[in-house]
Design a protein around this motif. Structure first.
Motif, PDB file in Angstrom:
ATOM      1  N   THR A   2     -47.758  -2.776  10.848  1.00 29.82           N
ATOM      2  CA  THR A   2     -47.552  -2.035  11.864  1.00 29.82           C
ATOM      3  C   THR A   2     -48.891  -1.077  11.911  1.00 29.82           C
ATOM      4  O   THR A   2     -48.813  -0.267  12.859  1.00 29.82           O
ATOM      5  CB  THR A   2     -46.377  -1.069  11.392  1.00 29.82           C
ATOM      6  N   PHE A 136     -47.276 -13.439  14.040  1.00 30.74           N
ATOM      7  CA  PHE A 136     -48.094 -12.531  13.157  1.00 30.74           C
ATOM      8  C   PHE A 136     -48.472 -12.993  11.980  1.00 30.74           C
ATOM      9  O   PHE A 136     -49.780 -12.639  11.633  1.00 30.74           O
ATOM     10  CB  PHE A 136     -47.107 -11.264  12.765  1.00 30.74           C
ATOM     11  N   SER A 160     -53.304 -12.012  13.156  1.00 28.65           N
ATOM     12  CA  SER A 160     -51.828 -11.065  13.434  1.00 28.65           C
ATOM     13  C   SER A 160     -51.668 -10.584  14.597  1.00 28.65           C
ATOM     14  O   SER A 160     -51.724  -9.351  15.054  1.00 28.65           O
ATOM     15  CB  SER A 160     -52.429  -9.761  12.588  1.00 28.65           C
ATOM     16  N   CYS A 162     -49.741  -9.279  17.831  1.00 26.06           N
ATOM     17  CA  CYS A 162     -48.695  -8.453  17.961  1.00 26.06           C
ATOM     18  C   CYS A 162     -48.017  -8.647  19.532  1.00 26.06           C
ATOM     19  O   CYS A 162     -47.193  -9.570  19.459  1.00 26.06           O
ATOM     20  CB  CYS A 162     -48.975  -7.187  17.731  1.00 26.06           C
ATOM     21  N   ARG A 178     -54.230  -7.775  16.186  1.00 27.70           N
ATOM     22  CA  ARG A 178     -54.412  -6.642  15.343  1.00 27.70           C
ATOM     23  C   ARG A 178     -55.256  -6.567  14.512  1.00 27.70           C
ATOM     24  O   ARG A 178     -56.031  -5.665  14.473  1.00 27.70           O
ATOM     25  CB  ARG A 178     -53.026  -6.327  14.507  1.00 27.70           C
ATOM     26  N   PHE A 204     -51.813  -2.963  18.826  1.00 23.78           N
ATOM     27  CA  PHE A 204     -50.331  -3.305  18.974  1.00 23.78           C
ATOM     28  C   PHE A 204     -49.583  -3.831  20.066  1.00 23.78           C
ATOM     29  O   PHE A 204     -49.341  -5.050  20.381  1.00 23.78           O
ATOM     30  CB  PHE A 204     -49.533  -2.288  17.857  1.00 23.78           C
TER      31      PHE A 204
END
Length: 338
Positions: A2, A136, A160, A162, A178, A204
């Motif tokens: 996150t 991801f 990664s 998102c 990300r 994100f």
């Protein structure tokens, strides 16, 4: 995954495990029956929130402001894309490594399609023919034919990936990479990357405006929204937000970002990119979307297990509605009824 510190009770469900690159197709029927009885034809617009901790999707009647159904969806669901006609919702489950196809009227999962290792972000083309799923763990975007229930394409993107968004004409796809601090732009027809644009740290959510001209990237660790011109492939502006912006929603005049660690929604002017207001909302807001008529902004609060409604004219909170445990609603989650 996150971009910032998560509460310990959620950390384990926020990252899917497993390494690999196999693409499989799920063909079986999953009977995920809703726990509340509801007529097949709803009379009001609804919100479908992916309740990650509960492994379910909550259905919220936005007129009565009541929870009307809970649909079991194993695998810690996170991302969601609503079909343009509202008949189906497509939900990613990072721990299940699949996409669930939900019949929104019947309140049940019709089937599950295995996609990648850690499916998170998901977008849908305007025709409703394909969904695009970001993996991801492995830097790929998958193209899924929703009628056939099969993966029909795979494209390499940045690390990664998102959020996923599709232009209104369906010709281009944008993905937030990300860990590379950039967005990737893909041609939908060839399903190949055609450009990248540097943004802030750990993008994100990505949102494309109704004209298909601008992309708004929520850059989590930079506490900003990057504004990208799709035609020139250049960043043309930055909006300062609260701490850890996650997703951006767009109205006619204002943009709205969910600021996770601040517990706020940043409101900014779309013409000037200037701050208008910060609105206090629930605990760890993530998903955000305008109602089909543009009269409400709905904010999904991941840790306080509720959805707040904001009047986009007065910029005041006008309702608070409870849903299941750990709602994310990362994507398009509002269903407009016939």
């Amino acid at each position: 995954m996150t971009g910032g510190g998560m509460r310990s009770r959620r950390r384990s469900i926020d990252k899917a495990g497993g390494i690999g690159s196999a693409v499989a197709v799920g063909a079986g029927l999953w009977l995920g029956v809703a726990t509340l009885v509801q007529p097949r034809l709803a009379l009001a617009d609804e919100a479908f929130t992916t309740d990650q901790t509960a492994s379910a999707v909550s259905v919220l009647d936005l007129t009565t402001k009541k929870l009307v159904a809970t649909i079991p969806v194993p695998g810690k669901p996170a991302g969601i894309a609503m079909a343009p006609d509202g008949r189906y919702a497509y939900v990613t489950s990072p721990e299940g490594r699949d996409v669930s196809v939900i019949d929104t009227a019947a309140r049940r999962v019709l089937r599950k399609i295995a996609v990648g290792e850690d499916p998170l972000g998901i977008g849908i083309d305007p025709s409703g023919t394909f969904v695009y799923v970001a993996d991801f763990d492995i830097p790929y975007l998958y193209k899924v034919d929703v009628q056939k229930g099969v993966v029909v394409g795979k494209a390499k993107v940045g690390n990664s990936p998102c959020g996923v968004a599709v232009t209104p004409d369906g010709k281009e796809i944008v993905v937030a990479d990300r860990n590379d601090d950039k967005i990737s732009i893909l041609d939908a027809a060839s399903f190949k990357e055609i450009a990248t644009v540097a943004v802030g740290k750990h993008p994100f959510g990505v949102t494309i405006d109704a004209q298909g001209k601008r992309v708004y990237s929520a850059d989590v660790m930079s506490n900003q929204v990057s504004v990208i011109d799709l035609a020139t492939r250049k960043r043309i502006g930055i909006v300062k937000t609260g701490m850890h912006p996650y997703v951006v929603a767009l109205g006619k005049t204002y943009g709205f970002s969910t600021d996770e660690l601040s517990g706020t929604v940043t409101v900014f002017d779309l013409a000037t990119l200037k701050l208008v207001k910060r609105i206090n909302v629930g605990d760890y807001p993530e998903g955000i979307e305008l109602s089909p008529d543009g009269k409400r902004v709905y904010v999904v609060n991941w840790f306080s297990n509720d959805v707040w409604a904001i009047d986009p004219k007065t910029l005041e909170v006008v309702a608070k509605m409870k849903v299941g445990d750990g709602p994310r609603a990362f994507g398009t989650f509002i269903r407009k009824t016939p």
